[in-house]
Scaffold this motif. Structure first.
Motif, PDB file in Angstrom:
ATOM      1  N   SER A   4       0.797  -1.116   0.116  1.00 47.83           N
ATOM      2  CA  SER A   4       0.034   0.015  -0.060  1.00 47.83           C
ATOM      3  C   SER A   4       0.744   1.264   0.153  1.00 47.83           C
ATOM      4  CB  SER A   4      -0.808   0.135   1.216  1.00 47.83           C
ATOM      5  OG  SER A   4      -1.390   1.095   1.399  1.00 47.83           O
ATOM      6  N   VAL A   5       0.671   2.182  -0.700  1.00 45.63           N
ATOM      7  CA  VAL A   5       1.208   3.444  -0.646  1.00 45.63           C
ATOM      8  C   VAL A   5       1.471   4.210   0.622  1.00 45.63           C
ATOM      9  CG1 VAL A   5      -0.677   5.032  -1.376  1.00 45.63           C
ATOM     10  CG2 VAL A   5       1.623   5.326  -2.536  1.00 45.63           C
ATOM     11  N   THR A   6       0.522   4.034   1.505  1.00 49.56           N
ATOM     12  CA  THR A   6       0.495   4.282   2.834  1.00 49.56           C
ATOM     13  C   THR A   6       1.626   4.064   3.544  1.00 49.56           C
ATOM     14  OG1 THR A   6      -1.160   3.035   3.528  1.00 49.56           O
ATOM     15  CG2 THR A   6      -1.876   5.434   3.208  1.00 49.56           C
ATOM     16  N   GLU A   7       1.884   2.717   3.315  1.00 48.86           N
ATOM     17  CA  GLU A   7       3.067   2.030   3.997  1.00 48.86           C
ATOM     18  C   GLU A   7       4.372   2.691   3.489  1.00 48.86           C
ATOM     19  OE1 GLU A   7       3.421  -2.098   4.914  1.00 48.86           O
ATOM     20  OE2 GLU A   7       1.516  -2.343   4.537  1.00 48.86           O
ATOM     21  N   PHE A   8       4.489   2.843   2.220  1.00 47.74           N
ATOM     22  CA  PHE A   8       5.688   3.712   1.581  1.00 47.74           C
ATOM     23  C   PHE A   8       5.871   5.025   2.374  1.00 47.74           C
ATOM     24  CE2 PHE A   8       7.284   6.389  -1.847  1.00 47.74           C
ATOM     25  CZ  PHE A   8       8.408   5.935  -1.868  1.00 47.74           C
ATOM     26  N   ILE A   9       4.609   5.920   2.482  1.00 44.15           N
ATOM     27  CA  ILE A   9       4.860   7.100   3.035  1.00 44.15           C
ATOM     28  C   ILE A   9       5.280   6.819   4.497  1.00 44.15           C
ATOM     29  CG2 ILE A   9       3.606   9.098   3.656  1.00 44.15           C
ATOM     30  CD1 ILE A   9       3.777   8.735   0.748  1.00 44.15           C
ATOM     31  N   ASN A  10       4.730   5.963   5.272  1.00 45.53           N
ATOM     32  CA  ASN A  10       4.974   5.866   6.785  1.00 45.53           C
ATOM     33  C   ASN A  10       6.201   4.900   7.088  1.00 45.53           C
ATOM     34  OD1 ASN A  10       2.812   7.036   7.544  1.00 45.53           O
ATOM     35  ND2 ASN A  10       1.531   5.141   7.371  1.00 45.53           N
ATOM     36  N   THR A  11       6.815   4.179   6.120  1.00 50.11           N
ATOM     37  CA  THR A  11       7.951   3.425   6.348  1.00 50.11           C
ATOM     38  C   THR A  11       9.242   4.630   6.718  1.00 50.11           C
ATOM     39  OG1 THR A  11       9.765   1.755   5.655  1.00 50.11           O
ATOM     40  CG2 THR A  11       8.830   3.357   4.079  1.00 50.11           C
ATOM     41  N   THR A  12      10.034   3.947   7.449  1.00 48.17           N
ATOM     42  CA  THR A  12      11.454   4.499   7.633  1.00 48.17           C
ATOM     43  C   THR A  12      12.573   4.188   6.743  1.00 48.17           C
ATOM     44  OG1 THR A  12      12.200   2.803   9.182  1.00 48.17           O
ATOM     45  CG2 THR A  12      11.253   4.843  10.300  1.00 48.17           C
ATOM     46  N   ASP A  13      12.358   3.184   5.904  1.00 50.04           N
ATOM     47  CA  ASP A  13      13.199   2.678   4.892  1.00 50.04           C
ATOM     48  C   ASP A  13      12.314   2.555   3.559  1.00 50.04           C
ATOM     49  OD1 ASP A  13      15.254   1.676   3.381  1.00 50.04           O
ATOM     50  OD2 ASP A  13      15.694  -0.219   4.809  1.00 50.04           O
ATOM     51  N   PRO A  14      12.116   3.870   2.967  1.00 51.64           N
ATOM     52  CA  PRO A  14      11.306   3.847   1.683  1.00 51.64           C
ATOM     53  C   PRO A  14      12.199   3.306   0.602  1.00 51.64           C
ATOM     54  CG  PRO A  14      12.275   5.929   2.149  1.00 51.64           C
ATOM     55  CD  PRO A  14      12.373   5.123   3.320  1.00 51.64           C
ATOM     56  N   ILE A  15      13.529   3.394   0.547  1.00 50.63           N
ATOM     57  CA  ILE A  15      14.447   2.719  -0.559  1.00 50.63           C
ATOM     58  C   ILE A  15      14.327   1.237  -0.648  1.00 50.63           C
ATOM     59  CG2 ILE A  15      16.805   2.548  -1.234  1.00 50.63           C
ATOM     60  CD1 ILE A  15      16.881   5.564  -0.316  1.00 50.63           C
ATOM     61  N   ALA A  16      14.126   0.469   0.768  1.00 48.41           N
ATOM     62  CA  ALA A  16      14.079  -1.091   0.716  1.00 48.41           C
ATOM     63  C   ALA A  16      12.631  -1.348  -0.026  1.00 48.41           C
ATOM     64  CB  ALA A  16      13.830  -1.301   2.093  1.00 48.41           C
ATOM     65  N   ILE A  17      11.857  -0.444   0.426  1.00 49.47           N
ATOM     66  CA  ILE A  17      10.331  -0.930  -0.451  1.00 49.47           C
ATOM     67  C   ILE A  17      10.495  -0.813  -1.916  1.00 49.47           C
ATOM     68  CG2 ILE A  17       7.798   0.094  -0.772  1.00 49.47           C
ATOM     69  CD1 ILE A  17       7.766   0.384   2.162  1.00 49.47           C
ATOM     70  N   LEU A  18      11.134   0.423  -2.449  1.00 50.99           N
ATOM     71  CA  LEU A  18      11.297   0.730  -3.708  1.00 50.99           C
ATOM     72  C   LEU A  18      11.930  -0.516  -4.510  1.00 50.99           C
ATOM     73  CD1 LEU A  18      11.831   4.517  -4.119  1.00 50.99           C
ATOM     74  CD2 LEU A  18       9.898   3.319  -4.597  1.00 50.99           C
ATOM     75  N   GLY A  19      13.003  -1.204  -3.643  1.00 52.89           N
ATOM     76  CA  GLY A  19      13.927  -2.127  -4.173  1.00 52.89           C
ATOM     77  C   GLY A  19      13.402  -3.394  -4.262  1.00 52.89           C
ATOM     78  N   SER A  20      12.182  -3.603  -3.281  1.00 53.66           N
ATOM     79  CA  SER A  20      11.709  -5.124  -3.447  1.00 53.66           C
ATOM     80  C   SER A  20      10.297  -5.444  -3.704  1.00 53.66           C
ATOM     81  CB  SER A  20      11.863  -5.408  -1.828  1.00 53.66           C
ATOM     82  OG  SER A  20      11.387  -4.698  -0.938  1.00 53.66           O
ATOM     83  N   TYR A  21       9.597  -4.068  -4.012  1.00 51.97           N
ATOM     84  CA  TYR A  21       8.193  -4.329  -4.328  1.00 51.97           C
ATOM     85  C   TYR A  21       7.917  -4.122  -5.675  1.00 51.97           C
ATOM     86  CZ  TYR A  21       6.727  -5.359   0.242  1.00 51.97           C
ATOM     87  OH  TYR A  21       6.589  -5.969   1.440  1.00 51.97           O
ATOM     88  N   HIS A  22       6.910  -4.341  -6.498  1.00 51.40           N
ATOM     89  CA  HIS A  22       6.796  -4.072  -7.892  1.00 51.40           C
ATOM     90  C   HIS A  22       5.747  -3.109  -7.952  1.00 51.40           C
ATOM     91  CE1 HIS A  22       8.161  -8.078  -7.788  1.00 51.40           C
ATOM     92  NE2 HIS A  22       8.500  -8.051  -9.201  1.00 51.40           N
ATOM     93  N   LYS A  23       4.870  -2.714  -7.130  1.00 51.45           N
ATOM     94  CA  LYS A  23       3.629  -1.694  -7.227  1.00 51.45           C
ATOM     95  C   LYS A  23       3.519  -1.173  -5.943  1.00 51.45           C
ATOM     96  CE  LYS A  23      -1.023  -1.460  -8.725  1.00 51.45           C
ATOM     97  NZ  LYS A  23      -2.134  -2.168  -9.304  1.00 51.45           N
ATOM     98  N   LEU A  24       3.167   0.400  -6.121  1.00 48.73           N
ATOM     99  CA  LEU A  24       2.792   1.068  -4.764  1.00 48.73           C
ATOM    100  C   LEU A  24       1.263   1.000  -5.060  1.00 48.73           C
ATOM    101  CD1 LEU A  24       5.400   3.520  -4.301  1.00 48.73           C
ATOM    102  CD2 LEU A  24       5.177   1.340  -3.050  1.00 48.73           C
TER     103      LEU A  24
END
Ligand SMILES: C[S@@+](CC[C@H](N)C(=O)[O-])C[C@H]1O[C@@H](n2cnc3c(N)ncnc32)[C@H](O)[C@@H]1O
Length: 797
Positions: free
Chosen positions: A256-276
């Motif tokens: 979920s895109v909200t998790e991307f906003i809340n996370t402390t490690d956004p780069i990890a999300i961008l690196g391991s997920y396919h879609k927000l």
């Protein structure tokens, strides 16, 4: 100690030999010497504990480097031969017994340095070896924490494996400075690396987890996942055969895109997920609804979130920026994030970079990259220009456009600007940008980019010198080339007339010379071109307006031509006279050839009687000689043959190597007769059949000795003949005896074979009872010779 093959090629390297020479028990000694040279811990130490010390080369080094009266304790599974000033014992460092024994030796003291060079039997299973080595390191560190004093040094060998980072992390918790290094004596092929930990913190209470291998190697594995690298420099995907991750059987990952906003490690999300995903959850997500309505959430952002795997750096940057803006609006400050990070204490060292910092750093990195690329381009461009100029100076490039030269710009500078203009950089130069870039380059000094070019230049220079030496060699070998070079020199001498002084002196003496064309703004080539008669005559029209009839010009050409023929180099004048079909006065032409012949004669080899020493070595020359001898051709014909369509090629400014190669093809190929080819072959065969110098010398020596013997005989027989008391018959007999004795060949001295056995075994010098020539052989050889003789005899039968 692990058994090492001493005969393995790689083992007997220079360090092995040096260790032997210096009396060290192992080449490992140099590793400690080099580590100590870099960090200087041994000189400062009074107590050293050497764990895994056999055969003891580190102890030897320690005892050499440490101050007198120091305590050195060495321990190993294998026995260590006694070393002066060193206490050694046999024990397993992982046991309590070993710890107790160390305690008995060290007493109340603390170690300044703990050394560990332990290695379990390496060579079976690499993964297991590396792991038990890492465990051994942890065990040795356990001992170090017990015996090391505060501020002490721990030196250990570690193998580069997946356990390397966890080990380093543990060291960093216990020492103020941790440095990994590979001394030169450590083989490059070896995965070993040495870690020097200085400034032991000596904590009062030590977390047992630090020394627990299960904890260190399992939980802290890969403490620094580099998510930034994953996002911005994604690795090229290799085929993985590991299957799906545990519990995750999908290829496509969404978050979920909200998790991307809340996370402390956004780069990890961008690196391991396919879609927000912007999809609302069943129970409704207020943050997501707000997010959707935000101005910053543009269509572009939405599209980017759809498929993260196709995004480039720019899009990732935009997403991260957008996230920051949203967080600001949501009141999620970055300070709070920092606090969160601080809570995770030790992990701070290895925690992922703060995202804002990451963006800034990434931007900076991109800017730097861009600048570096621009700079590189500029350097390349400048270097290219510099090379062009050098080539131009070396006459590898010829300015053919005379019209441009006439524009009043010097050849080289014209060339430079022409090139620059072609690149559309003229304006840049005008604005001084180029100058700036060059000065920038100067400031930087020689950079790595320039190195290959310098190497290239160096290579070119070497090639040039090689070519010159090749030519010299050729010249030495080939008489034809020698003659050619002599001719060239002769021509070159002619061209000396260009110098101003010569010009002046020649004018003074009234001699005809080659004049350097006077033209302020023209290159030599252009100047010579415009110095042709036709242009001079045009100039003459300006000077003498009255003499403007064509007839006058025709009338004038004859005497003028005479002078011009002297002015210009010989071939040019000839070409002109030919092309105009105006036969030059025979006398003048002959004089010219005679004079050039005279000069050429001085350069060519001559016989004692003054005649040319000409060696005919080509079939062409042979045919020509035959034609001249039979009167089929006169020398004038030969001269005339020299002029053909290829004789007046423009060779100005062409490099020597090119001309050399060209001459093979730029002359007419004269027919050769079969007889001439045969004659040359025969001649060469005769030359080849001549005995070599050494054989000739030996023959001469033999002849000399024979004449000396005959002389001796003659003298002796004269004495016999003069003897009056002897009858003529006796005289004749004595002389014939003398002659027959002299004619008899001396028998060759036999070489006696002495078998090297019994008293003759291993003797140096003459064996007892042997006279004359001898040779010491082993019995085998004697038997072999006998056998050979036997076989030969049988074959005869
Ligand atoms: C590379 S050698 C050490 C060479 C030594 N530094 C020198 O300079 O001569 C490694 C040594 O570690 C020792 N070793 C391996 N495991 C050990 C253990 N558990 N306890 C004691 N020594 C051990 C081996 O017996 C071997 O002699």
């Amino acid at each position: 100690m692990a058994i090492q093959k001493k005969h393995g090629k790689g083992r007997l390297d220079k360090w092995y030999k040096l260790a032997k020479e210096k009396g060290y028990r192992a080449r490992a000694a140099f590793k400690l010497i080099q580590l100590n040279k870099k960090y200087g811990f041994l000189e400062k130490s009074k107590v050293v504990l050497d764990l895994c010390a056999a055969p003891g080369s580190w102890c030897q080094v320690a005892s050499e480097c440490m101050p007198a009266g120091s305590l050195i304790i060495g321990v190993d599974l294998a026995p260590i031969k006694p070393i002066p000033r060193v206490i050694s014992f046999q024990s397993d460092i992982t046991t309590d017994k070993c710890r107790a024994t160390i305690r008995t030796h060290i007493k109340h003291l603390k170690a300044d340095t703990v050394l560990h060079d332990g290695a379990p039997n390496v060579g079976t299973a690499w993964v297991q070896d590396a792991f038990s080595q890492a465990e051994l390191v942890l065990q040795s560190m356990k001992l170090a924490t017990e015996f090391l004093k505060e501020g002490g040094t721990f030196v250990t060998k570690v193998f580069r494996s997946k356990d390397y980072n966890p080990l380093l992390w543990v060291f960093k918790q216990l020492f103020t400075s941790v440095e990994a290094t590979k001394p030169p004596s450590s083989r490059n092929v070896s995965a070993e690396i040495f870690v020097v930990c200085r400034g032991y913190k000596a904590p009062k209470r030590l977390d047992p987890k630090f020394l627990d291998s299960r904890h260190v190697f399992a939980e802290l594995a890969d403490p620094t996942p580099n998510n930034e690298a994953k996002v911005f420099n994604p690795e090229k995907k290799r085929r993985k055969r590991e299957g799906y991750e545990e519990g995750d059987y999908t290829q496509h990952k969404e978050i979920s895109v909200t998790e991307f906003i809340n996370t402390t490690d956004p780069i990890a999300i961008l690196g391991s997920y396919h879609k927000l995903s912007f999809q609302q959850l069943p129970n409704g997500d207020l943050a997501l609804a707000t997010l959707e309505r935000l101005e910053d959430t543009t269509n572009e952002i939405r599209t980017c979130c759809e498929d993260l795997r196709v995004l480039g750096k720019k899009e990732f940057r935009n997403l991260l920026k957008w996230r920051l803006k949203v967080r600001e609006k949501f009141g999620l400050s970055s300070k709070k994030k920092k606090d969160e990070n601080e809570e995770s204490e030790e992990v701070a060292d290895v925690a992922p970079m703060d995202d804002e910092l990451a963006i800034q750093e990434e931007l900076q990195r991109l800017r730097d990259n861009e600048n570096a690329e621009k700079k590189k381009e500029r350097r390349k461009e400048n270097e290219r220009k510099r090379k062009d100029i050098v080539r131009m100076q070396m006459h590898m490039i010829t300015p053919t456009d005379i019209g441009m030269e006439q524009a009043g710009i010097g050849g080289e500078s014209m060339f430079g600007i022409k090139v620059v203009n072609r690149e559309g950089a003229g304006d840049k130069i005008a604005s001084g940008e180029m100058v700036e870039s060059e000065s920038e380059e100067d400031e930087d000094g020689p950079s790595s980019d320039e190195e290959p070019d310098e190497e290239e230049d160096q290579l070119e220079r070497e090639l040039d010198s090689l070519y010159t030496s090749y030519q010299d060699q050729q010249q030495d070998r080939d008489s034809k080339l020698r003659a050619k070079r002599a001719r060239k020199d002769y021509e070159a001498e002619e061209w000396d007339g260009f110098s101003e002084n010569d010009d002046a002196s020649a004018v003074d003496s009234g001699e005809p010379t080659i004049k350097t064309p006077k033209s302020d703004n023209l290159s030599n080539k252009a100047a010579f071109f415009f110095d042709q008669d036709i242009f001079q005559e045009l100039g003459g029209l300006d000077e003498a307006e009255d003499d403007d009839s064509a007839i006058d010009i025709d009338v004038d050409t004859e005497p003028k031509e005479k002078i011009d023929s002297n002015k210009k180099p010989a071939p040019e004048s000839k070409s002109k006279s030919k092309s105009k079909n105006t036969p030059a006065p025979v006398g003048t032409q002959e004089d010219e050839w005679e004079s050039s012949d005279e000069d050429a004669q001085s350069a060519e080899p001559r016989k004692k009687d003054g005649r040319l020493d000409i060696d005919i070595i080509t079939a062409e020359a042979m045919v020509l000689a035959q034609q001249i001898a039979t009167g089929e051709k006169t020398s004038q014909d030969v001269v005339d043959d020299g002029f053909n369509k290829l004789a007046f090629r423009d060779t100005d400014g062409l490099p020597e190597w090119f001309l050399e190669d060209e001459t093979k093809h730029s002359r007419p190929h004269r027919p050769i007769t079969k007889a001439a080819a045969e004659a040359i072959k025969e001649k060469l065969r005769a030359i080849n059949a001549r005995p070599i110098k050494k054989v000739r010398e030996a023959k001469a020596r033999k002849k000399f000795k024979a004449t000396q013997r005959i002389e001796k005989l003659r003298k002796k027989s004269a004495l016999i003949a003069e003897d009056e008391g002897v009858s003529e018959r006796d005289k004749a007999q004595a002389i014939s005896r003398l002659m027959s004795r002299a004619a008899k060949k001396k028998p060759k001295q036999q070489v006696k074979l002495v078998v090297a056995k019994g008293a003759n075994r291993g003797i140096s010098g003459r064996p007892r009872g042997v006279k004359g020539k001898y040779k010491i052989v082993d019995s085998r050889m004697k038997k072999d010779i006998r056998a050979q003789k036997r076989v030969a005899k049988k074959q005869k039968r």
